[in-house]
Design a protein around this motif. Structure first.
Motif, PDB file in Angstrom:
ATOM      1  N   ALA A 296       0.983  -1.321  -0.032  1.00 20.85           N
ATOM      2  CA  ALA A 296      -0.147  -0.075   0.021  1.00 20.85           C
ATOM      3  C   ALA A 296       1.084   0.811   0.157  1.00 20.85           C
ATOM      4  CB  ALA A 296      -0.859  -0.069   1.354  1.00 20.85           C
TER       5      ALA A 296
ATOM      6  N   ARG B 138      -5.179   2.642   3.010  1.00 20.60           N
ATOM      7  CA  ARG B 138      -4.892   3.976   2.878  1.00 20.60           C
ATOM      8  C   ARG B 138      -4.561   4.779   4.004  1.00 20.60           C
ATOM      9  NH1 ARG B 138      -7.906   8.205   3.243  1.00 20.60           N
ATOM     10  NH2 ARG B 138      -8.056   9.955   1.119  1.00 20.60           N
TER      11      ARG B 138
ATOM     12  N   SER C 248      -1.321  10.322  -1.518  1.00 24.73           N
ATOM     13  CA  SER C 248      -2.071   9.721  -1.560  1.00 24.73           C
ATOM     14  C   SER C 248      -2.456   8.844  -2.974  1.00 24.73           C
ATOM     15  CB  SER C 248      -3.777  10.536  -1.158  1.00 24.73           C
ATOM     16  OG  SER C 248      -3.891  11.601  -2.613  1.00 24.73           O
TER      17      SER C 248
ATOM     18  N   VAL D 231      -3.228   4.595  -4.266  1.00 24.75           N
ATOM     19  CA  VAL D 231      -3.383   4.231  -2.170  1.00 24.75           C
ATOM     20  C   VAL D 231      -4.224   3.230  -2.967  1.00 24.75           C
ATOM     21  CG1 VAL D 231      -1.470   5.086  -0.857  1.00 24.75           C
ATOM     22  CG2 VAL D 231      -4.005   5.419  -1.538  1.00 24.75           C
TER      23      VAL D 231
ATOM     24  N   ASP E 124      -7.844   1.480  -1.830  1.00 27.60           N
ATOM     25  CA  ASP E 124      -8.744   2.031  -0.785  1.00 27.60           C
ATOM     26  C   ASP E 124     -10.422   1.350  -1.604  1.00 27.60           C
ATOM     27  OD1 ASP E 124     -10.318   3.788  -0.297  1.00 27.60           O
ATOM     28  OD2 ASP E 124     -10.414   5.360  -1.489  1.00 27.60           O
TER      29      ASP E 124
ATOM     30  N   ASN F 276     -13.276   1.861   0.565  1.00 28.44           N
ATOM     31  CA  ASN F 276     -13.359   2.617   1.526  1.00 28.44           C
ATOM     32  C   ASN F 276     -14.928   2.293   1.917  1.00 28.44           C
ATOM     33  OD1 ASN F 276     -14.075   5.144   3.187  1.00 28.44           O
ATOM     34  ND2 ASN F 276     -15.618   5.710   1.894  1.00 28.44           N
TER      35      ASN F 276
END
Length: 250
Positions: A26, A57, A111, A114, A116, A118
């Motif tokens: 990551a 993340r 960022s 990365v 993700d 969510n």
């Protein structure tokens, strides 16, 4: 004895996920994997870290900040700009939460690309899920020690439970504190990063911080002949099986 085995299984599986998936994948993107395997390791990391699950993340953002600002006041977890281990952990938690909840917008370099997921992160971070994991750990210990009185179990083993609850942050605290205070340096990195060789058998290569800060894209954190990064052979095996594809093989 069974609880000691359980403790070390939790310790090393959780640590492997942090080193392999959160750190090397990551944060540094040392290798690539398919979306199927990415989601697999999301789930595996959640199962391994349990109540202390860390978002890939948010972890990646903080770790990239750590490299960019190593041991300066902007470093999210430098032992040289906090009063003690616990204030460092609290500072890290605060910055982590700001990025996890999207209250703070990071610079693009921190960022970019990365992983993700969510929806899964929000599920794994709910209080009921974290408390659920805590109850699972407590139930296992109560059944083993007080109900079935399994051979090799003792009352003092209940003191291991807080480490189970906070396994991810405990690993991070050890790496960031010891890896920037104790040990030797192979390179002058203009920071306080150290190789804490005497403790690294507990940390699967993560305490070769001085090497890693000098060579952040090197998948093998060991450099000298007497250094050994236990995660590296596993990464090589996963590359050989086609589960991941290394960007560099050294």
């Amino acid at each position: 004895m069974i609880l000691i085995i359980l403790f070390f299984l939790h310790w090393y599986f959780s640590l492997f996920c942090q080193s392999f998936f959160l750190h090397r994948y990551a944060a540094h993107q040392m290798f690539v994997m398919s979306k199927f395997w990415e989601k697999f390791f999301y789930l595996f990391t959640w199962l391994a870290q349990g109540s202390s699950y860390l978002s890939p993340r948010a972890y990646a953002i903080l770790h990239r900040m750590h490299h960019a600002y190593s041991d300066t006041p902007k470093d999210p977890h430098s032992p040289h700009h906090t009063e003690n281990l616990f204030t460092m952990m609290w500072k890290t938690k605060k910055i982590y939460n700001e990025h996890f909840t999207f209250k703070v917008q990071p610079e693009e370099r921190f960022s970019k690309d990365v992983p993700d997921w969510n929806r899964f992160d929000r599920f794994a971070d709910t209080m009921i899920i974290r408390i659920g994991w805590v109850l699972v750990y407590v139930l296992i210990y109560v059944l083993s020690i007080s109900v079935f009185e399994l051979a090799g179990t003792h009352w003092w083993m209940y003191f291991l439970l807080p480490i189970h609850f906070m396994m991810g942050p405990v690993h991070g605290a050890i790496v960031n504190w010891s890896g920037h205070k104790y040990g030797y340096a192979n390179f002058d990195n203009n920071d306080h990063s150290k190789n804490s060789l005497f403790l690294d058998f507990l940390m699967l290569g993560e305490l070769f911080q001085n090497n890693h800060h000098r060579l952040p894209m090197r998948v093998n954190f060991a450099v000298k002949w007497f250094e050994f990064d236990p995660t590296y052979p596993i990464v090589k095996l996963l590359h050989a099986t086609g589960i991941i594809k290394l960007k560099q093989t050294g």
